[in-house]
Design an enzyme around this catalytic site. Structure first.
Site, short mmCIF file in Angstrom:
data_model
loop_
_atom_site.label_atom_id
_atom_site.label_comp_id
_atom_site.label_asym_id
_atom_site.label_seq_id
_atom_site.Cartn_x
_atom_site.Cartn_y
_atom_site.Cartn_z
N LEU A 9 0.69 -1.25 0.05
CA LEU A 9 -0.14 0.01 -0.01
C LEU A 9 0.90 1.36 -0.13
O LEU A 9 0.94 1.97 -1.15
CB LEU A 9 -1.01 0.04 1.14
CG LEU A 9 -1.96 1.04 1.36
CD1 LEU A 9 -2.76 1.34 0.08
CD2 LEU A 9 -2.67 1.10 2.81
N ASP A 10 1.59 1.50 1.01
CA ASP A 10 2.38 2.84 1.30
C ASP A 10 3.57 2.55 0.42
O ASP A 10 4.26 1.88 0.39
CB ASP A 10 2.76 2.85 2.82
CG ASP A 10 3.47 4.18 3.00
OD1 ASP A 10 3.46 5.05 2.18
OD2 ASP A 10 4.65 3.77 3.85
N THR A 16 1.89 7.33 1.59
CA THR A 16 1.49 7.93 2.96
C THR A 16 2.91 8.01 4.05
O THR A 16 2.55 8.48 5.31
CB THR A 16 0.39 6.90 3.78
OG1 THR A 16 0.83 5.48 3.19
CG2 THR A 16 -0.83 6.99 3.18
N LYS A 44 10.09 2.64 6.16
CA LYS A 44 8.94 1.86 5.00
C LYS A 44 8.93 0.43 5.12
O LYS A 44 9.89 -0.22 5.33
CB LYS A 44 9.58 2.42 3.74
CG LYS A 44 9.53 3.80 3.55
CD LYS A 44 9.83 4.34 2.15
CE LYS A 44 9.54 5.67 1.82
NZ LYS A 44 9.84 6.02 0.64
N GLU A 168 6.27 -3.63 -4.65
CA GLU A 168 6.72 -3.45 -3.36
C GLU A 168 7.64 -2.24 -3.50
O GLU A 168 8.54 -2.08 -4.47
CB GLU A 168 7.39 -4.41 -2.63
CG GLU A 168 6.83 -5.11 -1.67
CD GLU A 168 6.66 -4.20 -0.30
OE1 GLU A 168 7.37 -3.12 -0.24
OE2 GLU A 168 5.77 -4.91 0.52
N ASP A 169 7.62 -1.34 -2.47
CA ASP A 169 8.63 -0.17 -2.64
C ASP A 169 9.84 -0.42 -1.45
O ASP A 169 10.80 0.43 -1.60
CB ASP A 169 7.85 1.17 -2.48
CG ASP A 169 7.46 1.43 -0.89
OD1 ASP A 169 6.84 0.34 -0.48
OD2 ASP A 169 7.57 2.39 -0.16
P1 B16 Z 1 0.08 1.62 10.50
P2 B16 Z 1 3.23 -0.91 3.66
C1 B16 Z 1 3.70 0.13 6.10
O1 B16 Z 1 2.64 0.24 4.97
C2 B16 Z 1 4.38 1.52 6.16
O2 B16 Z 1 5.23 1.59 5.02
C3 B16 Z 1 5.21 1.79 7.31
O3 B16 Z 1 5.90 2.85 7.16
C4 B16 Z 1 4.25 1.70 8.89
O4 B16 Z 1 4.86 1.90 9.66
C5 B16 Z 1 3.44 0.29 8.57
O5 B16 Z 1 2.70 0.25 7.26
C6 B16 Z 1 2.54 0.36 9.73
O6 B16 Z 1 1.34 1.29 9.29
O7 B16 Z 1 0.93 2.79 11.77
O8 B16 Z 1 -0.68 2.37 9.83
O9 B16 Z 1 -0.18 0.26 11.02
O10 B16 Z 1 4.04 0.03 2.87
O11 B16 Z 1 3.36 -2.22 4.19
O12 B16 Z 1 1.88 -0.72 3.10
MG MG Z 2 5.64 0.16 1.27
#
Ligand code: B16
Ligand code: MG
Length: 217
Positions: A9-10, A16, A44, A168-169
């Site tokens: 996602l992120d 985000t 990330k 994935e990033d």
């Molecule tokens: P939350 P992804 C991750 O999303 C983020 O990259 C990471 O920075 C964040 O700490 C983690 O989700 C948890 O997020 O606080 O919203 O539960 O890249 O795996 O989609």
């Molecule tokens: Mg990500």
């Protein structure tokens, strides 16, 4: 054949990371720790708990369990105040084009994210209906680079790992998908995402012809 396309996602669907950054920075400042963009990069794909542990380690701070939990709640409240302002304009370029193409081609589509806020975000940007399966931070016990999130996604899609393609990033995410035996597509910098099978700067660089080749493989 039907393939499974699994999206992080992120950093893949939306950016985000910038909201995580301001929320973590505010938190760090409140306990006298300086937090940089370079450090944010390293968070990330990393879970919320692991992220705070790292920040405390960098700032050489120890907190009681109670304070730790309080700060985590505070950070998420702060982060959600930004998330709640999001709309479709925050979808990264050409992501809908690829999702719609995959739907047209009757492919499996899943989300594989570390975030516990994934559903809220997908709802805000109105992409939730595109996904047949959503595995997020609420459904896993082991974070990336552990492959759990992607293995659960392919189970839900009912597709073999060799037939799954992961976008994935984060390095940890590429490693997770590689150890799940899936094809990996890095979104970002190819010097950083060296371990991916393919790397593209963003979705504007991914053609439907390329997607078609993956489907036919
Ligand atoms: P939350 P992804 C991750 O999303 C983020 O990259 C990471 O920075 C964040 O700490 C983690 O989700 C948890 O997020 O606080 O919203 O539960 O890249 O795996 O989609
Ligand atoms: Mg990500």
């Amino acid at each position: 054949t039907k393939k499974g396309f699994i999206f992080d996602l992120d950093g893949v669907i939306v950016d985000t990371a910038k909201y995580h950054f301001v929320a973590w920075k505010k938190l760090a400042k409140s306990i006298g720790i300086d937090f940089t963009e370079e450090q944010n990069e390293q968070l990330k794909g990393v879970s919320r708990v692991k992220s705070l542990e790292k920040i405390l380690e960098w700032g050489q701070k120890n907190l009681s369990k109670e304070d730790f939990n309080h700060l985590m709640t505070q950070k998420n409240k702060d982060y959600l105040s930004y998330i709640n302002q999001m709309d479709e304009n925050e979808i990264l370029p050409d992501v809908p084009k690829i999702l719609n193409y995959l739907i047209e081609e009757k492919q499996g589509i899943a989300l594989g994210s570390a975030s516990k806020n994934a559903v809220a975000i997908l709802e805000r940007v109105k992409l939730i209906d595109k996904f047949q399966a959503i595995i997020d931070g609420n459904g896993v016990t082991k974070g990336k680079p552990n492959p759990e999130v992607f293995l659960k996604a392919k189970e839900k899609l009912n597709i073999k790992p060799e037939d799954c393609i992961v976008f994935e990033d984060a390095i940890a995410g590429i490693q997770a998908a590689n150890s799940a035996n899936m094809t990996t597509i890095g979104i970002g910098d190819k010097d950083i995402l060296k371990e991916a099978d393919y790397v593209f700067k963003d979705f504007t660089q991914i053609s439907t012809e390329f997607i078609n080749e993956l489907i036919k493989k």
